[in-house]
Design a protein around this motif. Structure first.
Motif, PDB file in Angstrom:
ATOM      1  N   VAL A 120       0.853  -1.179   0.000  1.00 17.88           N
ATOM      2  CA  VAL A 120       0.000   0.000   0.000  1.00 17.88           C
ATOM      3  C   VAL A 120       0.891   1.232   0.000  1.00 17.88           C
ATOM      4  CG1 VAL A 120      -1.762   1.269   1.287  1.00 17.88           C
ATOM      5  CG2 VAL A 120      -1.781  -1.225   1.281  1.00 17.88           C
ATOM      6  N   GLU A 121       0.677   2.136  -0.942  1.00 17.56           N
ATOM      7  CA  GLU A 121       1.441   3.380  -0.999  1.00 17.56           C
ATOM      8  C   GLU A 121       0.748   4.428  -0.139  1.00 17.56           C
ATOM      9  OE1 GLU A 121       3.914   4.140  -4.928  1.00 17.56           O
ATOM     10  OE2 GLU A 121       1.767   3.953  -5.323  1.00 17.56           O
ATOM     11  N   ALA A 122       1.374   4.798   0.973  1.00 18.04           N
ATOM     12  CA  ALA A 122       0.809   5.814   1.861  1.00 18.04           C
ATOM     13  C   ALA A 122       1.100   7.205   1.322  1.00 18.04           C
ATOM     14  CB  ALA A 122       1.376   5.659   3.265  1.00 18.04           C
ATOM     15  N   VAL A 123       2.295   7.402   0.802  1.00 19.82           N
ATOM     16  CA  VAL A 123       2.704   8.688   0.221  1.00 19.82           C
ATOM     17  C   VAL A 123       3.389   8.375  -1.094  1.00 19.82           C
ATOM     18  CG1 VAL A 123       4.085  10.771   0.574  1.00 19.82           C
ATOM     19  CG2 VAL A 123       3.037   9.651   2.529  1.00 19.82           C
ATOM     20  N   LYS A 124       3.032   9.111  -2.137  1.00 20.52           N
ATOM     21  CA  LYS A 124       3.585   8.838  -3.469  1.00 20.52           C
ATOM     22  C   LYS A 124       4.106  10.131  -4.090  1.00 20.52           C
ATOM     23  CE  LYS A 124       2.320   6.823  -7.903  1.00 20.52           C
ATOM     24  NZ  LYS A 124       1.223   6.239  -8.687  1.00 20.52           N
ATOM     25  N   ASN A 125       5.428  10.231  -4.216  1.00 20.49           N
ATOM     26  CA  ASN A 125       6.110  11.341  -4.896  1.00 20.49           C
ATOM     27  C   ASN A 125       5.639  12.721  -4.419  1.00 20.49           C
ATOM     28  OD1 ASN A 125       7.663   9.578  -6.415  1.00 20.49           O
ATOM     29  ND2 ASN A 125       6.134   9.454  -8.015  1.00 20.49           N
ATOM     30  N   LEU A 126       5.729  12.969  -3.127  1.00 14.01           N
ATOM     31  CA  LEU A 126       5.353  14.259  -2.554  1.00 14.01           C
ATOM     32  C   LEU A 126       6.529  15.221  -2.647  1.00 14.01           C
ATOM     33  CD1 LEU A 126       3.376  16.021  -0.872  1.00 14.01           C
ATOM     34  CD2 LEU A 126       4.487  15.083   1.147  1.00 14.01           C
ATOM     35  N   SER A 127       6.306  16.364  -3.253  1.00 10.15           N
ATOM     36  CA  SER A 127       7.307  17.427  -3.330  1.00 10.15           C
ATOM     37  C   SER A 127       6.667  18.699  -2.787  1.00 10.15           C
ATOM     38  CB  SER A 127       7.768  17.649  -4.769  1.00 10.15           C
ATOM     39  OG  SER A 127       8.417  16.504  -5.259  1.00 10.15           O
ATOM     40  N   ILE A 128       7.335  19.343  -1.844  1.00 13.76           N
ATOM     41  CA  ILE A 128       6.786  20.547  -1.216  1.00 13.76           C
ATOM     42  C   ILE A 128       7.926  21.455  -0.771  1.00 13.76           C
ATOM     43  CG2 ILE A 128       6.645  19.526   1.087  1.00 13.76           C
ATOM     44  CD1 ILE A 128       4.003  21.024   1.449  1.00 13.76           C
ATOM     45  N   ASN A 129       7.690  22.738  -0.796  1.00 15.70           N
ATOM     46  CA  ASN A 129       8.657  23.733  -0.351  1.00 15.70           C
ATOM     47  C   ASN A 129       7.934  24.683   0.600  1.00 15.70           C
ATOM     48  OD1 ASN A 129      10.686  25.529  -0.013  1.00 15.70           O
ATOM     49  ND2 ASN A 129      10.928  26.045  -2.158  1.00 15.70           N
ATOM     50  N   ILE A 130       8.331  24.683   1.867  1.00 12.17           N
ATOM     51  CA  ILE A 130       7.710  25.538   2.878  1.00 12.17           C
ATOM     52  C   ILE A 130       8.717  26.620   3.262  1.00 12.17           C
ATOM     53  CG2 ILE A 130       6.646  25.637   5.152  1.00 12.17           C
ATOM     54  CD1 ILE A 130       6.020  22.619   4.813  1.00 12.17           C
ATOM     55  N   PRO A 131       8.428  27.894   2.919  1.00 11.01           N
ATOM     56  CA  PRO A 131       9.368  28.966   3.238  1.00 11.01           C
ATOM     57  C   PRO A 131       9.453  29.229   4.740  1.00 11.01           C
ATOM     58  CG  PRO A 131       7.582  29.757   1.829  1.00 11.01           C
ATOM     59  CD  PRO A 131       7.291  28.346   2.181  1.00 11.01           C
ATOM     60  N   ARG A 132      10.525  29.872   5.154  1.00  5.86           N
ATOM     61  CA  ARG A 132      10.745  30.227   6.550  1.00  5.86           C
ATOM     62  C   ARG A 132       9.672  31.217   7.006  1.00  5.86           C
ATOM     63  NH1 ARG A 132      16.642  31.293   8.546  1.00  5.86           N
ATOM     64  NH2 ARG A 132      16.318  29.273   9.488  1.00  5.86           N
ATOM     65  N   ASN A 133       9.245  31.107   8.276  1.00  8.41           N
ATOM     66  CA  ASN A 133       8.262  31.987   8.906  1.00  8.41           C
ATOM     67  C   ASN A 133       6.876  31.884   8.282  1.00  8.41           C
ATOM     68  OD1 ASN A 133      10.221  32.978  10.706  1.00  8.41           O
ATOM     69  ND2 ASN A 133      10.845  34.542   9.244  1.00  8.41           N
ATOM     70  N   LYS A 134       6.512  30.736   7.766  1.00  9.26           N
ATOM     71  CA  LYS A 134       5.175  30.504   7.221  1.00  9.26           C
ATOM     72  C   LYS A 134       4.512  29.383   7.997  1.00  9.26           C
ATOM     73  CE  LYS A 134       5.008  33.309   3.688  1.00  9.26           C
ATOM     74  NZ  LYS A 134       3.980  34.288   3.479  1.00  9.26           N
ATOM     75  N   ILE A 135       3.228  29.535   8.267  1.00  5.62           N
ATOM     76  CA  ILE A 135       2.439  28.484   8.893  1.00  5.62           C
ATOM     77  C   ILE A 135       1.739  27.739   7.773  1.00  5.62           C
ATOM     78  CG2 ILE A 135       0.500  27.962  10.417  1.00  5.62           C
ATOM     79  CD1 ILE A 135       1.239  30.507  11.969  1.00  5.62           C
ATOM     80  N   THR A 136       1.900  26.421   7.755  1.00  2.14           N
ATOM     81  CA  THR A 136       1.367  25.606   6.664  1.00  2.14           C
ATOM     82  C   THR A 136       0.514  24.486   7.242  1.00  2.14           C
ATOM     83  OG1 THR A 136       3.347  26.062   5.383  1.00  2.14           O
ATOM     84  CG2 THR A 136       2.015  24.217   4.673  1.00  2.14           C
ATOM     85  N   GLY A 137      -0.631  24.243   6.612  1.00  3.19           N
ATOM     86  CA  GLY A 137      -1.512  23.159   7.013  1.00  3.19           C
ATOM     87  C   GLY A 137      -1.448  22.025   6.019  1.00  3.19           C
ATOM     88  N   LEU A 138      -1.725  20.826   6.489  1.00  2.21           N
ATOM     89  CA  LEU A 138      -1.717  19.643   5.646  1.00  2.21           C
ATOM     90  C   LEU A 138      -3.123  19.050   5.679  1.00  2.21           C
ATOM     91  CD1 LEU A 138       0.228  17.895   3.973  1.00  2.21           C
ATOM     92  CD2 LEU A 138       0.714  16.603   6.033  1.00  2.21           C
ATOM     93  N   LEU A 139      -3.839  19.150   4.571  1.00  2.82           N
ATOM     94  CA  LEU A 139      -5.231  18.707   4.498  1.00  2.82           C
ATOM     95  C   LEU A 139      -5.374  17.558   3.515  1.00  2.82           C
ATOM     96  CD1 LEU A 139      -6.960  22.185   4.196  1.00  2.82           C
ATOM     97  CD2 LEU A 139      -6.653  20.831   6.254  1.00  2.82           C
ATOM     98  N   GLY A 140      -6.345  16.690   3.761  1.00  2.00           N
ATOM     99  CA  GLY A 140      -6.622  15.591   2.844  1.00  2.00           C
ATOM    100  C   GLY A 140      -7.668  14.660   3.433  1.00  2.00           C
TER     101      GLY A 140
END
Length: 64
Positions: A27-47
Motif C-alpha cells: 500500500v502506498e501511503a505517500v507517493k512522490n510528494l514534493s513541497i517547499n515551505i518557506p521560513r516563517n510561514k504556517i502551513t496546514g496539511l489537508l486531505g
C-alpha cells in the motif's frame, strides 16, 4: 525552510483471502510528494482519510 522532493512510503499489509489463506499487499501511503515551505510561514496539511498526512508528518519528524 523545509524542502521535500519525491517523498514516498510503501507499507506491506497482510490481506486475508479466506480463513486459512492470506497474501502480502503493498500500500502506498505517500507517493512522490514534493513541497517547499518557506521560513516563517504556517502551513496546514489537508486531505481525506488515508491520504498519507500522518505518514508524511512522521517521516518529517524522523519517527519512521
Amino acid at each position: 525552510m523545509i524542502e521535500i522532493k519525491n517523498l514516498s512510503k510503501t507499507y506491506k499489509v497482510k490481506e486475508k483471502i479466506s480463513f486459512m489463506k492470506s497474501r502480502v499487499k503493498e500500500v502506498e501511503a505517500v507517493k512522490n510528494l514534493s513541497i517547499n515551505i518557506p521560513r516563517n510561514k504556517i502551513t496546514g496539511l489537508l486531505g481525506i482519510n488515508g491520504a498519507g498526512k500522518t505518514s508524511t508528518i512522521k517521516m518529517l519528524s524522523t519517527l519512521i
